[in-house]
Design a protein around this motif. Structure first.
Motif, PDB file in Angstrom:
ATOM      1  N   SER A 160       0.685  -1.169   0.142  1.00 32.91           N
ATOM      2  CA  SER A 160       0.056   0.037  -0.093  1.00 32.91           C
ATOM      3  C   SER A 160       0.866   1.232  -0.009  1.00 32.91           C
ATOM      4  O   SER A 160       0.399   2.499  -0.592  1.00 32.91           O
ATOM      5  N   ALA A 161       2.051   1.119   0.553  1.00 31.86           N
ATOM      6  CA  ALA A 161       3.127   2.503   0.608  1.00 31.86           C
ATOM      7  C   ALA A 161       3.894   2.623  -0.521  1.00 31.86           C
ATOM      8  O   ALA A 161       4.954   3.135  -0.818  1.00 31.86           O
ATOM      9  N   GLY A 162       3.550   1.468  -1.865  1.00 27.86           N
ATOM     10  CA  GLY A 162       4.191   1.711  -3.060  1.00 27.86           C
ATOM     11  C   GLY A 162       5.518   0.815  -2.968  1.00 27.86           C
ATOM     12  O   GLY A 162       6.492   1.080  -3.862  1.00 27.86           O
ATOM     13  N   ARG A 163       5.956  -0.091  -1.911  1.00 28.32           N
ATOM     14  CA  ARG A 163       6.980  -0.857  -1.933  1.00 28.32           C
ATOM     15  C   ARG A 163       6.692  -2.225  -2.040  1.00 28.32           C
ATOM     16  O   ARG A 163       6.169  -2.921  -1.001  1.00 28.32           O
ATOM     17  N   PRO A 164       6.679  -2.998  -3.271  1.00 37.31           N
ATOM     18  CA  PRO A 164       6.141  -4.241  -3.401  1.00 37.31           C
ATOM     19  C   PRO A 164       6.901  -5.270  -2.570  1.00 37.31           C
ATOM     20  O   PRO A 164       7.964  -5.269  -2.492  1.00 37.31           O
ATOM     21  N   ALA A 165       6.360  -5.957  -1.935  1.00 40.29           N
ATOM     22  CA  ALA A 165       7.024  -7.047  -0.969  1.00 40.29           C
ATOM     23  C   ALA A 165       6.278  -8.299  -1.218  1.00 40.29           C
ATOM     24  O   ALA A 165       5.074  -8.540  -1.567  1.00 40.29           O
ATOM     25  N   GLU A 166       6.847  -9.551  -0.916  1.00 37.67           N
ATOM     26  CA  GLU A 166       6.310 -10.796  -0.964  1.00 37.67           C
ATOM     27  C   GLU A 166       6.434 -11.686   0.365  1.00 37.67           C
ATOM     28  O   GLU A 166       7.121 -11.402   1.080  1.00 37.67           O
ATOM     29  N   ARG A 273       4.052   9.584  -0.626  1.00 34.79           N
ATOM     30  CA  ARG A 273       2.646  10.369  -0.675  1.00 34.79           C
ATOM     31  C   ARG A 273       1.833   9.873  -1.839  1.00 34.79           C
ATOM     32  O   ARG A 273       0.608   9.682  -1.829  1.00 34.79           O
ATOM     33  N   GLU A 274       2.380   9.585  -3.086  1.00 31.33           N
ATOM     34  CA  GLU A 274       1.828   9.189  -4.458  1.00 31.33           C
ATOM     35  C   GLU A 274       1.214   7.912  -4.102  1.00 31.33           C
ATOM     36  O   GLU A 274       0.000   7.667  -4.656  1.00 31.33           O
ATOM     37  N   ALA A 275       2.098   6.824  -3.752  1.00 32.35           N
ATOM     38  CA  ALA A 275       1.512   5.622  -3.663  1.00 32.35           C
ATOM     39  C   ALA A 275       0.525   5.585  -2.430  1.00 32.35           C
ATOM     40  O   ALA A 275      -0.151   4.798  -2.754  1.00 32.35           O
ATOM     41  N   GLN A 276       0.500   6.160  -1.634  1.00 32.30           N
ATOM     42  CA  GLN A 276      -0.441   6.271  -0.402  1.00 32.30           C
ATOM     43  C   GLN A 276      -1.785   6.748  -0.809  1.00 32.30           C
ATOM     44  O   GLN A 276      -2.762   6.261  -0.803  1.00 32.30           O
ATOM     45  N   ALA A 277      -1.623   7.791  -1.894  1.00 35.68           N
ATOM     46  CA  ALA A 277      -2.807   8.451  -2.389  1.00 35.68           C
ATOM     47  C   ALA A 277      -3.509   7.267  -3.305  1.00 35.68           C
ATOM     48  O   ALA A 277      -4.961   7.437  -3.524  1.00 35.68           O
ATOM     49  N   VAL A 278      -2.865   6.460  -4.185  1.00 40.49           N
ATOM     50  CA  VAL A 278      -3.215   5.735  -4.841  1.00 40.49           C
ATOM     51  C   VAL A 278      -3.979   4.551  -4.039  1.00 40.49           C
ATOM     52  O   VAL A 278      -5.123   4.138  -4.412  1.00 40.49           O
TER      53      VAL A 278
END
Length: 289
Positions: A160-166, A273-278
């Protein structure tokens, strides 16, 4: 292993984080301290040594392992800790014999020790974690047992914060994926005890692949913390390693994860901030009136 966390950390947090790594004699000293902190404040080093059945130097070494100059400084810290606790929630009032009273008492105990959550963290460790999280090409989260839910939570928050993780929940799949991580990858490990076999095997696989490892754990000298490049230690809410294994509270680690991701968004600036907005836009579109 000596204390390297905050100089303001109370004795309870230091003992909880370090107890498993202390020498047997020093561990006996800390167990006696925790059994009766009020009495310890009134005892000299020799009196405590006699009560425990060790030498006076063992008492002094125990105090120094906890990060104090000597035993007198530990006594002062214990007195301050007890004074602060006396102004907190009165468990006797909360535990009125009802189920709800017991729940309230538990919440009160947790709240009284909540300040210990960050006592063992250092600015350098948190900064390293943020940098690795931001710069790594892949991020794999390892979490097993009762820490598994925290691993899932971390992955969802990072995405959700724009940092892809698995994350993978099968132990063998974890090892295979961890072994395929490269030098530009990060393996984040969540383990309260720091001793889960599957998690440790995953760490070993990740390091063989050249990945960096960050461990979020409750004990400063656990196997997971020792193997990690960066260890974020969250002293357990329970008072001992045995209590941690029995009661397995993960509430403090859960809180830390939430706050770390919040700071990670700020660390990334406009990208965060952009990732959070998305993410918020997607969440908003999924809510029915």
């Amino acid at each position: 292993m000596n204390w390297h966390g905050s100089s303001d950390a109370p004795p309870l947090a230091r003992i909880a984080a370090l107890a498993p790594s202390l020498q047997p004699g020093e561990r006996r000293v800390t167990e006696a301290i925790m059994a009766d902190r009020e009495a310890t404040v009134e005892r000299t080093a020799q009196e405590l040594a006699d009560a425990v059945g060790v030498g006076r130097t063992t008492v002094i070494r125990a105090a120094q392992s906890l990060g104090y100059e000597g035993y007198p400084q530990l006594r002062v810290a214990l007195a301050q800790e007890l004074a602060l606790e006396s102004t907190g929630t009165d468990d006797a009032d909360a535990a009125d014999g009802t189920l709800l009273g017991s729940v309230r008492a538990g919440v009160g105990r947790f709240a009284a020790r909540l300040g210990n959550t960050t006592a063992a963290l250092t600015e350098d460790d948190v900064q390293q974690f943020m940098r690795l999280l931001d710069e790594s090409q892949r991020v794999l989260v390892l979490a097993n047992g009762l820490s598994g839910a925290l691993g899932i939570d971390l992955v969802l928050r990072l995405n959700s914060a724009g940092r892809p993780a698995e994350i993978l929940m099968d132990a063998m799949s974890q090892q295979i994926s961890a072994r395929q991580l490269g030098p530009e990858s990060l393996c984040v490990v969540i383990s309260g005890s720091g001793a889960n076999r599957a998690t440790l095997e995953g760490i070993s696989a990740a390091k063989k692949g050249g990945a960096k490892v960050v461990a979020i754990t409750s004990f400063a000298r656990s196997a997971a913390a020792d193997a990690a490049d960066v260890a974020l230690v969250v002293p357990p809410i329970n008072e001992s390693f045995q209590d941690e294994l029995i009661h397995t509270s993960r509430a403090a680690i859960m809180l830390l994860i939430e706050l770390l991701v919040e700071q990670f968004v700020a660390y990334r600036g406009e990208r965060g901030r952009e990732a959070q907005a998305v993410a918020l836009s997607m969440l908003g579109g999924g809510i029915l009136e």
